[in-house]
Design a protein around this motif. Structure first.
Motif, mmCIF file in Angstrom:
data_model
loop_
_atom_site.group_PDB
_atom_site.id
_atom_site.type_symbol
_atom_site.label_atom_id
_atom_site.label_comp_id
_atom_site.label_asym_id
_atom_site.label_seq_id
_atom_site.Cartn_x
_atom_site.Cartn_y
_atom_site.Cartn_z
ATOM 1 N N SER A 60 10.778 13.343 -10.410
ATOM 2 C CA SER A 60 11.544 12.108 -10.207
ATOM 3 C C SER A 60 11.033 11.323 -8.998
ATOM 4 N N HIS A 61 11.011 10.005 -9.154
ATOM 5 C CA HIS A 61 10.645 9.099 -8.055
ATOM 6 C C HIS A 61 11.461 7.822 -8.306
ATOM 7 N N PRO A 62 12.784 7.925 -8.057
ATOM 8 C CA PRO A 62 13.660 6.852 -8.549
ATOM 9 C C PRO A 62 13.404 5.482 -7.936
ATOM 10 N N THR A 63 13.071 5.409 -6.642
ATOM 11 C CA THR A 63 12.850 4.066 -6.087
ATOM 12 C C THR A 63 11.565 3.453 -6.650
ATOM 13 N N GLN A 64 10.579 4.302 -7.001
ATOM 14 C CA GLN A 64 9.382 3.785 -7.672
ATOM 15 C C GLN A 64 9.767 3.239 -9.045
ATOM 16 N N GLY A 65 10.600 3.988 -9.761
ATOM 17 C CA GLY A 65 11.050 3.507 -11.068
ATOM 18 C C GLY A 65 11.771 2.172 -10.961
ATOM 19 N N VAL A 122 13.837 11.972 1.409
ATOM 20 C CA VAL A 122 13.108 13.239 1.282
ATOM 21 C C VAL A 122 12.044 13.171 0.200
ATOM 22 N N ARG A 123 10.837 13.567 0.562
ATOM 23 C CA ARG A 123 9.769 13.788 -0.430
ATOM 24 C C ARG A 123 9.330 15.237 -0.318
ATOM 25 N N ASP A 124 9.217 15.906 -1.461
ATOM 26 C CA ASP A 124 8.811 17.314 -1.441
ATOM 27 C C ASP A 124 8.081 17.668 -2.730
ATOM 28 N N GLU A 174 5.241 15.767 1.737
ATOM 29 C CA GLU A 174 4.009 15.454 0.995
ATOM 30 C C GLU A 174 3.509 14.132 1.555
ATOM 31 N N PRO A 175 2.197 13.859 1.447
ATOM 32 C CA PRO A 175 1.669 12.597 1.994
ATOM 33 C C PRO A 175 2.240 11.365 1.279
ATOM 34 N N SER A 176 2.278 10.271 1.995
ATOM 35 C CA SER A 176 2.752 9.004 1.436
ATOM 36 C C SER A 176 2.307 7.861 2.331
ATOM 37 N N THR A 177 1.957 6.747 1.737
ATOM 38 C CA THR A 177 1.755 5.507 2.501
ATOM 39 C C THR A 177 2.869 4.521 2.148
HETATM 40 N N1 CP Z 1 3.607 5.182 -5.225
HETATM 41 C C1 CP Z 1 3.788 6.011 -4.197
HETATM 42 O O1 CP Z 1 4.716 6.832 -4.169
HETATM 43 O O2 CP Z 1 2.876 5.849 -3.185
HETATM 44 P P1 CP Z 1 2.822 6.721 -1.868
HETATM 45 O O3 CP Z 1 2.471 8.125 -2.258
HETATM 46 O O4 CP Z 1 1.769 6.073 -1.002
HETATM 47 O O5 CP Z 1 4.184 6.676 -1.227
#
Ligand code: CP
Length: 324
Positions: free
Chosen positions: A149-154, A119-121, A66-69
């Motif tokens: 879940s997005h544990p490092t964001q948490g 991993v992001r999915d 999935e997209p991510s910056t």
């Molecule tokens: N907050 C966050 O996960 O941003 P990204 O989607 O840019 O990684």
């Protein structure tokens, strides 16, 4: 090959971090130590970033389906600053496009001695599924799993709150937006519940309300002004249009800002020292007014900075599990 997707243990027998899939299951002490470690990597603005050799000789593979910056860039920088070899798989140019399965992709990279998979999915259960199929020496870090879940964001959100409120207990935390699809809200809720006796208020437009069973103890509603009143922390979330099939029912951007946007007028109802958070990516003048995002109470840039050092701390913790 197991296809079991049930939750596997994140911790080794010694209580070290083998995988990071969710915040639930981590202890208060463990999280506090991770946040302390992240802070140890922080340097004053203008100084060269902290570096360490803890991952020297090891390889981190970033697999973002999935997209991510923020998450992708910070995991890459975190791994490099800890002296790892880093592979960023370009999923759209990978053999997954030719039909190769996710697991065969993992096995291929594992055979090249990748040690840590980030991993992001978009599908729920993928990080757990990978953990049950990799070699014992391989770790999996969840970089965003569907709406789950997005544990490092948490963790980075907890660190940002702790730095500004000097505690993670006795706080009123209001999260406003598309809670129904938010893995950020889920992980923050897990973390706040572990760290102290905090009041979590969740506000969503009708139709984007969360399942209350996923948020035990939270106050759930649709009235943003009521939920902001007296809050210590206010987090705005974007509408996750990519997860919403029926878009015709969504408000226009202007209407959303009027009804649910975090504006300066609304912010006046919070405590005078309330902080404003947003996990990003932000849609300015939709869920958050530009002057609020850039205003004196905004800690959004601090969240981004904390994301990098939290991910360094998580990578270092996983290395500790391999060596002790
Ligand atoms: N907050 C966050 O996960 O941003 P990204 O989607 O840019 O990684």
């Amino acid at each position: 090959m197991s296809t079991d997707t049930t939750s596997s243990s994140q911790l080794t027998e010694n209580g070290k971090l083998r995988h990071l899939i969710r915040i639930a299951g981590l202890s208060r002490d463990f999280i506090s130590r991770l946040l302390d470690k992240a802070e140890s990597y922080q340097v004053p603005v203008g100084k060269p970033p902290a570096r360490d050799t803890v991952l020297k000789g090891h390889t981190v593979a970033n697999l973002f389906f999935e997209p991510s910056t923020r998450t992708r860039a910070s995991f890459e920088l975190a791994a490099k600053r800890l002296s790892a070899d880093v592979l960023n798989l370009d999923v759209n140019m990978s053999s997954r496009i030719k039909g190769e399965s996710l697991l065969d992709t993992i096995y291929t990279l594992q055979a090249m001695q990748c040690d840590i998979f980030v991993v992001r999915d978009a599908s729920a259960g993928i990080p757990d599924f990978i953990t049950t199929n990799v070699q014992p020496n391989v770790s999996v870090l969840n970089a965003g799993e569907a709406d789950v879940s997005h544990p490092t964001q948490g963790l980075l959100d907890l660190l940002t709150i702790r730095q500004n409120k000097q505690a993670l207990d006795g706080l009123v935390v209001t999260v406003v937006g598309d809670i129904a699809h938010s893995r950020v809200a889920r992980s923050l809720s897990e973390g706040l519940g572990i760290m102290g006796n905090n009041e979590l208020r969740l506000v969503a437009p009708k139709g984007l309300d969360p399942d209350p069973d996923l948020y035990p103890g939270a106050i759930i509603g649709n009235d943003i002004d009521k939920a902001i009143k007296g809050a210590d922390v206010i987090m705005a979330l974007r509408i996750q249009r990519e997860r919403i099939k029926e878009k015709s029912s969504l408000m226009t951007n202007h209407e959303y800002l009027q009804k649910y946007g975090l504006t300066e007028a609304r912010l006046d109802k919070a405590k005078p020292d309330a902080i404003v958070m947003h996990p990003g990516p932000m849609n300015r003048d939709v869920e958050i007014a530009g002057p609020v995002a850039d205003g004196p109470r905004s800690v959004i840039t601090q969240q981004v900075n904390n994301g990098l050092t939290v991910r360094m701390a998580v990578l270092a913790a996983v290395m500790e599990a391999r060596t002790t």
